[in-house]
Design a protein around this motif. Structure first.
Motif, PDB file in Angstrom:
ATOM      1  N   GLY A  16       0.859  -1.321  -0.052  1.00 47.94           N
ATOM      2  CA  GLY A  16      -0.007  -0.110  -0.093  1.00 47.94           C
ATOM      3  C   GLY A  16       0.911   1.188   0.024  1.00 47.94           C
ATOM      4  N   SER A  17       0.420   2.285  -0.921  1.00 53.13           N
ATOM      5  CA  SER A  17       1.170   3.523  -0.728  1.00 53.13           C
ATOM      6  C   SER A  17       1.210   4.171   0.487  1.00 53.13           C
ATOM      7  N   GLN A  22       0.114   0.214   5.201  1.00 50.47           N
ATOM      8  CA  GLN A  22       1.404  -0.621   5.613  1.00 50.47           C
ATOM      9  C   GLN A  22       1.466  -0.969   7.044  1.00 50.47           C
ATOM     10  N   ILE A  23       1.023  -0.031   7.869  1.00 52.60           N
ATOM     11  CA  ILE A  23       0.919  -0.429   9.239  1.00 52.60           C
ATOM     12  C   ILE A  23      -0.109  -1.574   9.451  1.00 52.60           C
ATOM     13  N   ALA A  24      -1.292  -1.355   8.976  1.00 53.79           N
ATOM     14  CA  ALA A  24      -2.232  -2.384   9.016  1.00 53.79           C
ATOM     15  C   ALA A  24      -1.689  -3.803   8.561  1.00 53.79           C
ATOM     16  N   SER A  56       8.366 -13.348   4.307  1.00 56.86           N
ATOM     17  CA  SER A  56       9.355 -12.796   5.032  1.00 56.86           C
ATOM     18  C   SER A  56      10.271 -11.466   4.316  1.00 56.86           C
ATOM     19  N   ARG A  57      10.248 -11.787   3.092  1.00 60.69           N
ATOM     20  CA  ARG A  57      10.474 -10.633   2.265  1.00 60.69           C
ATOM     21  C   ARG A  57       9.569  -9.333   2.186  1.00 60.69           C
ATOM     22  N   LYS A  58       8.270  -9.668   2.385  1.00 59.04           N
ATOM     23  CA  LYS A  58       7.297  -8.729   2.198  1.00 59.04           C
ATOM     24  C   LYS A  58       7.415  -8.015   3.848  1.00 59.04           C
ATOM     25  N   GLN A  64      11.102  -1.663   6.597  1.00 60.84           N
ATOM     26  CA  GLN A  64      12.203  -0.681   5.955  1.00 60.84           C
ATOM     27  C   GLN A  64      11.146   0.420   5.534  1.00 60.84           C
ATOM     28  N   LYS A  65      10.186   0.554   4.835  1.00 64.52           N
ATOM     29  CA  LYS A  65       9.380   1.617   4.068  1.00 64.52           C
ATOM     30  C   LYS A  65       8.698   2.279   5.271  1.00 64.52           C
TER      31      LYS A  65
END
Length: 321
Positions: A16-17, A22-24, A56-58, A64-65
């Protein structure tokens, strides 16, 4: 790679932008497959464990973002036998772990962690876009989809009933029929209908997997329609053949007992034509009569011949019933 793995691989690249989305998604991943370690001096460490590299990559990318956490995140790969691999993503620095827990509402103002990492407040999943992100994260962490070539089944396994109910309510908010079933120590939120699984893929924003599933559904539906038509036509052919055999038997019995001379002209003509053309359809028989007769007229005459044969059999004790 299984269909379920392909879906997760696609979702692992969907982020999500907006920061709140992203937090959700982070909240869902931690809630579904995360662990909190607390040291003797009350320092927090967050770890998630997964057998799927895409998950794990996600999670790594989201951290990071969203929080600019990089150096304190470690990924370790363990072995369970030769084929099984376990990936661990850990946030070791206390300040970073606390920031993540507070942002995701997995910890309250008093520093108490929600039981089984349940969300203390639903503010992180109030907006529709955040609900999509949370469902996406939950599926990545604890979900699966069956091979649609075999059958349709979508599920997300939750460790507590409260989590399952919360997740179900989020899915229901998109008009989908999600249900809950207890399976051993888990509460499983599931969807069974193919069209609704297509919709949940749309909710999670997996267009490639959605199109793949739709194509499979179209092919399966076409196969099903063809099979139904073939079965129907086969049944009709069998019914027609059996009816023709019975008609020929009745007419032959009439001929061998009393002959056709005692029959009305229209029935006599019908009897002779059926014996001459045992494989003809009702339509073909009707067109061959003089004058031509419709299918209902042909059927009526053949039924009358059958009734005559039945009466003759009743009058002859030596005949077969």
């Amino acid at each position: 790679m299984s269909f379920s793995s392909r879906v997760k691989e696609e979702l692992s690249y969907k982020t999500g932008s907006a920061r709140h989305c992203q937090i959700a998604e982070i909240a869902a991943i931690i809630s579904m497959c995360g662990r909190i370690q607390i040291s003797e001096n009350d320092h927090y460490c967050i770890k998630i464990h997964t057998e799927n590299l895409a998950v794990s990559r996600k999670y790594f990318t989201l951290l990071q973002k969203t929080f600019n956490i990089g150096n304190d995140v470690s990924i370790r790969q363990g072995m369970k036998g030769r084929r099984s691999r376990m990936y661990t993503v850990g946030i070791r620095r206390h300040s970073d772990a606390l920031r993540v827990l507070q942002a995701t509402k997995l910890i309250d103002r008093d520093g108490q962690i929600g039981e089984e990492l349940a969300l203390e407040q639903n503010v992180v999943i109030q907006q529709s876009c955040c609900k999509r992100a949370f469902i996406r994260g939950a599926f990545l962490a604890a979900g699966s989809i069956s091979d649609p070539e075999r059958f349709y089944h979508f599920e997300i396994a939750c460790v507590t009933e409260a989590k399952a109910v919360q997740l179900q309510s989020l899915i229901l908010s998109f008009g989908l029929d999600a249900r809950i079933v207890r399976r051993k120590k888990y509460y499983v939120v599931y969807i069974k209908e193919g069209s609704q699984i297509v919709d949940i893929l749309n909710v999670m924003e997996a267009p490639l997997s959605l199109m793949e599933l739709e194509n499979i559904r179209i092919v399966k539906e076409m196969r099903g329609n063809v099979n139904r038509k073939v079965n129907c036509e086969t049944a009709n052919i069998n019914k027609t053949v059996l009816a023709s055999v019975k008609q020929v038997e009745d007419i032959t019995y009439i001929r061998d007992t009393v002959g056709f001379g005692r029959l009305p002209e229209n029935l006599q003509q019908m009897a002779e034509l059926r014996l001459a053309r045992p494989d003809a359809t009702l339509k073909e028989l009707g067109e061959a009569l003089e004058p031509p007769v419709g299918k209902s007229g042909v059927n009526h005459r053949l039924r009358k011949l059958g009734e005559i044969a039945d009466r003759l059999r009743q009058q002859d004790p030596g005949s077969e019933a």
